[in-house]
Design an enzyme around this catalytic site. Structure first.
Site, PDB file in Angstrom:
ATOM      1  N   TYR A 178       0.832  -1.208   0.000  1.00  0.00           N
ATOM      2  CA  TYR A 178       0.000   0.000   0.000  1.00  0.00           C
ATOM      3  C   TYR A 178       0.870   1.264   0.000  1.00  0.00           C
ATOM      4  O   TYR A 178       0.680   2.161  -0.811  1.00  0.00           O
ATOM      5  CB  TYR A 178      -0.806   0.091   1.305  1.00  0.00           C
ATOM      6  N   GLU A 182       1.283   3.900  -3.033  1.00  0.00           N
ATOM      7  CA  GLU A 182       0.622   5.204  -2.866  1.00  0.00           C
ATOM      8  C   GLU A 182       1.634   6.342  -2.974  1.00  0.00           C
ATOM      9  O   GLU A 182       1.383   7.341  -3.664  1.00  0.00           O
ATOM     10  CB  GLU A 182      -0.080   5.265  -1.503  1.00  0.00           C
TER      11      GLU A 182
HETATM   12  P1  NDP Z   1       2.662  -3.972   3.135  1.00  0.00           P
HETATM   13  O1  NDP Z   1       2.725  -5.167   3.989  1.00  0.00           O
HETATM   14  O2  NDP Z   1       1.406  -3.628   2.423  1.00  0.00           O
HETATM   15  O3  NDP Z   1       3.813  -4.049   2.047  1.00  0.00           O
HETATM   16  C1  NDP Z   1       5.146  -4.277   2.380  1.00  0.00           C
HETATM   17  C2  NDP Z   1       5.929  -4.401   1.096  1.00  0.00           C
HETATM   18  O4  NDP Z   1       7.304  -4.458   1.388  1.00  0.00           O
HETATM   19  C3  NDP Z   1       5.594  -5.660   0.322  1.00  0.00           C
HETATM   20  O5  NDP Z   1       5.607  -5.350  -1.041  1.00  0.00           O
HETATM   21  C4  NDP Z   1       6.727  -6.601   0.713  1.00  0.00           C
HETATM   22  O6  NDP Z   1       7.036  -7.548  -0.275  1.00  0.00           O
HETATM   23  C5  NDP Z   1       7.883  -5.629   0.841  1.00  0.00           C
HETATM   24  N1  NDP Z   1       8.912  -6.108   1.744  1.00  0.00           N
HETATM   25  C6  NDP Z   1       8.772  -6.576   3.011  1.00  0.00           C
HETATM   26  N2  NDP Z   1       9.958  -6.885   3.561  1.00  0.00           N
HETATM   27  C7  NDP Z   1      10.878  -6.610   2.621  1.00  0.00           C
HETATM   28  C8  NDP Z   1      12.297  -6.727   2.596  1.00  0.00           C
HETATM   29  N3  NDP Z   1      12.988  -7.193   3.627  1.00  0.00           N
HETATM   30  N4  NDP Z   1      12.936  -6.360   1.472  1.00  0.00           N
HETATM   31  C9  NDP Z   1      12.245  -5.884   0.395  1.00  0.00           C
HETATM   32  N5  NDP Z   1      10.897  -5.752   0.376  1.00  0.00           N
HETATM   33  C10 NDP Z   1      10.235  -6.118   1.467  1.00  0.00           C
HETATM   34  O7  NDP Z   1       3.161  -2.791   4.078  1.00  0.00           O
HETATM   35  P2  NDP Z   1       3.081  -1.220   3.975  1.00  0.00           P
HETATM   36  O8  NDP Z   1       4.236  -0.742   4.744  1.00  0.00           O
HETATM   37  O9  NDP Z   1       2.892  -0.748   2.582  1.00  0.00           O
HETATM   38  O10 NDP Z   1       1.740  -0.889   4.779  1.00  0.00           O
HETATM   39  C11 NDP Z   1       1.534  -1.416   6.081  1.00  0.00           C
HETATM   40  C12 NDP Z   1       0.070  -1.609   6.321  1.00  0.00           C
HETATM   41  O11 NDP Z   1      -0.545  -0.346   6.527  1.00  0.00           O
HETATM   42  C13 NDP Z   1      -0.695  -2.208   5.154  1.00  0.00           C
HETATM   43  O12 NDP Z   1      -0.650  -3.605   5.157  1.00  0.00           O
HETATM   44  C14 NDP Z   1      -2.078  -1.676   5.340  1.00  0.00           C
HETATM   45  O13 NDP Z   1      -2.798  -2.565   6.160  1.00  0.00           O
HETATM   46  C15 NDP Z   1      -1.862  -0.362   6.036  1.00  0.00           C
HETATM   47  N6  NDP Z   1      -2.057   0.755   5.093  1.00  0.00           N
HETATM   48  C16 NDP Z   1      -3.273   0.940   4.540  1.00  0.00           C
HETATM   49  C17 NDP Z   1      -3.503   1.970   3.656  1.00  0.00           C
HETATM   50  C18 NDP Z   1      -4.853   2.151   3.050  1.00  0.00           C
HETATM   51  O14 NDP Z   1      -5.806   1.608   3.582  1.00  0.00           O
HETATM   52  N7  NDP Z   1      -4.973   2.880   1.953  1.00  0.00           N
HETATM   53  C19 NDP Z   1      -2.432   2.893   3.285  1.00  0.00           C
HETATM   54  C20 NDP Z   1      -1.178   2.590   3.914  1.00  0.00           C
HETATM   55  C21 NDP Z   1      -1.014   1.564   4.781  1.00  0.00           C
HETATM   56  P3  NDP Z   1       6.250  -8.951  -0.408  1.00  0.00           P
HETATM   57  O15 NDP Z   1       4.951  -8.636  -1.077  1.00  0.00           O
HETATM   58  O16 NDP Z   1       7.165  -9.759  -1.261  1.00  0.00           O
HETATM   59  O17 NDP Z   1       6.096  -9.483   0.966  1.00  0.00           O
END
Ligand code: NDP
Length: 452
Positions: A178, A182
């Protein structure tokens, strides 16, 4: 034993303030709340609210271009980040004060400092004061996680973005969730040259495959350079910015690098383990359906419990907790069919199962349409809208709805009511269209594009 308070809440974010207010007003409880930063928490201070205002700011250049196509003699001038930030800061201060007032009006005592748990009925404030309490609610939220590697300290996170003195001319956004998507869109709209690295095959993992593909295509068409299957190996500061070496063998320099690689529960140093509270993966507080931890007097709600990290969910959890414990109305927060929107450009709204998850569960029919909406078609933009319903072949129930369109967040909120009520495809079909809208497509899709 008499306690100083009936409830002590740690954390003044969405979940904490709701719980405190309901406990005080509906439950007649004596309540105190400690917040170490600013009242309002992640959503209000460094999340949903400032993010959405930045989304609005970033959309104006596109609107001005459209306006020209509609006959207006309009021009996009320069974006004044400093002026915007000043207004943003003022708005956040207004909201912060409103949150504070709301608590005070409810009779909640606010401590503007950090609090930690000493034992199941005692907390300690940063100034050393110890306070006894019948119940403790942990509502400390989460914080951005940045993996450790050479140069990782050069990265900024979503916490920093609202506080930048100047916008960078170029940025690498790392992550595909997300926040990464965004902010890639926001910064691109504000005129920053945006590159995004994501380690997986397609951004927005967990959402419907077609919908996330559609969003990614739109982001690329808007000028964001997305590299999937790419991760950062190391970063170093150079005269021109930050040099990034990546797994695809490239070395590129960006003025800034923003990591949005997930968030972790905020429990470090809170004293929870010593008090006997069970913690799970990445330090999340383990709770039951009523948000109660392994210590009966300690509860936890919101992102710190790592259930569904969304503000409205934290609010529901906080409300259910206070109704259960203080108002004599046992209630659980409902985590089924929670709709959400990703405020990318194009925007994604989603509720229920993706096509892939639904198919793994039962036989389905997929109804879907992709088209160029009237408003942008007229302006000569290539944008395409996607509307999709995933339907149970057996019961006709709509299992999932996915919309990629301007205003998808608004549309999915309404579709979610019908789906939560158990609407079938037939219910959608017998609903007369509102014309001319994009949403009418949801009730006019006649033939499934896929079955099975
Ligand atoms: P997300 O869990 O959505 O995404 C994390 C991303 O980082 C994924 O693409 C993941 O990859 C990647 N990632 C994780 N660890 C690593 C690593 N060690 N190295 C490289 N890439 C990595 O987290 P966000 O921080 O974007 O958001 C957190 C939460 O906040 C969301 O899950 C949501 O619930 C909430 N949120 C909601 C919003 C809304 O409602 N509009 C807006 C913003 C946040 P992979 O997919 O491979 O695991």
């Amino acid at each position: 034993m008499t306690f100083d308070y009936d409830l002590f809440v740690i954390g003044g974010g969405s979940g904490g303030v709701r719980a405190a207010r309901i406990a005080a007003t509906e439950g007649g409880a004596r309540v105190a709340l400690a917040e170490e930063y600013r009242m309002g928490g992640t959503c209000v201070i460094r999340g949903c609210v400032p993010k959405k205002l930045m989304v609005y700011a970033s959309e104006y250049p596109g609107m001005v271009e459209d306006a020209r196509a509609y006959g207006w003699d309009a021009k996009v001038g320069a974006f004044d980040w400093k002026a915007f930030r000043k207004s943003l800061d003022a708005e956040l201060t207004r909201l912060e004060n409103a949150y504070r007032k709301g608590q005070e009006n409810a009779g909640v005592t606010i401590h503007d400092q950090r609090a930690v748990v000493v034992d199941p009925h005692r907390v300690r404030l940063a100034d050393g004061t110890e306070i006894t309490t019948k119940h403790i609610l942990i509502a400390t939220g989460g914080q951005p996680f940045v993996p450790e590697f050479e140069g990782s300290d050069l990265a900024i996170t979503s916490n920093d973005i609202f506080l930048l003195d100047d916008l960078p001319s170029s940025i690498l956004v790392v992550g595909g969730g997300y926040i990464a998507c965004e902010f890639a869109c926001i910064l691109n709209g504000l005129g920053v040259d945006v590159t995004q690295y994501y380690r997986g095959a397609q951004v927005l993992r967990g959402f419907d495959d077609e919908a996330r593909g559609h969003v990614a295509e739109g982001m690329k068409a808007n000028g964001i350079e997305i590299h999937c299957g790419t991760d950062v190996l190391r970063m170093e500061k150079t005269g021109g910015g930050i040099r990034v070496s990546s797994t695809d063998g490239h070395e590129r320099t960006f003025e800034a690098v923003m990591y949005a690689t997930g968030r972790r529960p905020n429990t470090a140093g809170l004293g929870l383990e010593q008090a006997g509270v069970e913690l799970g993966r990445y330090g999340k507080v383990v709770v039951d359906d009523y948000s109660q931890t392994s210590v009966p007097s300690i509860y936890a709600v919101g992102d710190v419990t790592d259930r569904i990290a969304l503000t409205p969910v934290a609010i529901r959890e906080g409300q259910a907790f206070s109704q259960t414990v203080f108002a004599g109305k046992p209630s659980k927060a409902d985590h089924e069919l929670v709709a959400s929107a990703v405020f990318t450009q194009p925007e994604l709204g989603s509720v229920g199962l993706s096509e892939e998850d639904a198919r793994a569960q039962e036989e389905i029919e997929v109804y879907q349409t992709a088209f160029r909406p009237m408003q942008s078609l007229f302006a000569g933009r290539p944008d395409r809208v996607l509307m999709k319903l995933v339907v149970s072949a057996k019961t006709g129930k709509v299992l999932g709805c996915h919309i990629v369109a301007p205003g998808a967040g608004e549309m999915i909120q309404l579709a979610a009511i019908a789906i939560k009520m158990g609407a079938t495809k037939e219910d959608f079909d017998r609903t007369v269209a509102v014309h001319p809208t994009m949403g009418e497509e949801l009730v006019t899709m006649k033939t499934p594009v896929r079955k099975g």
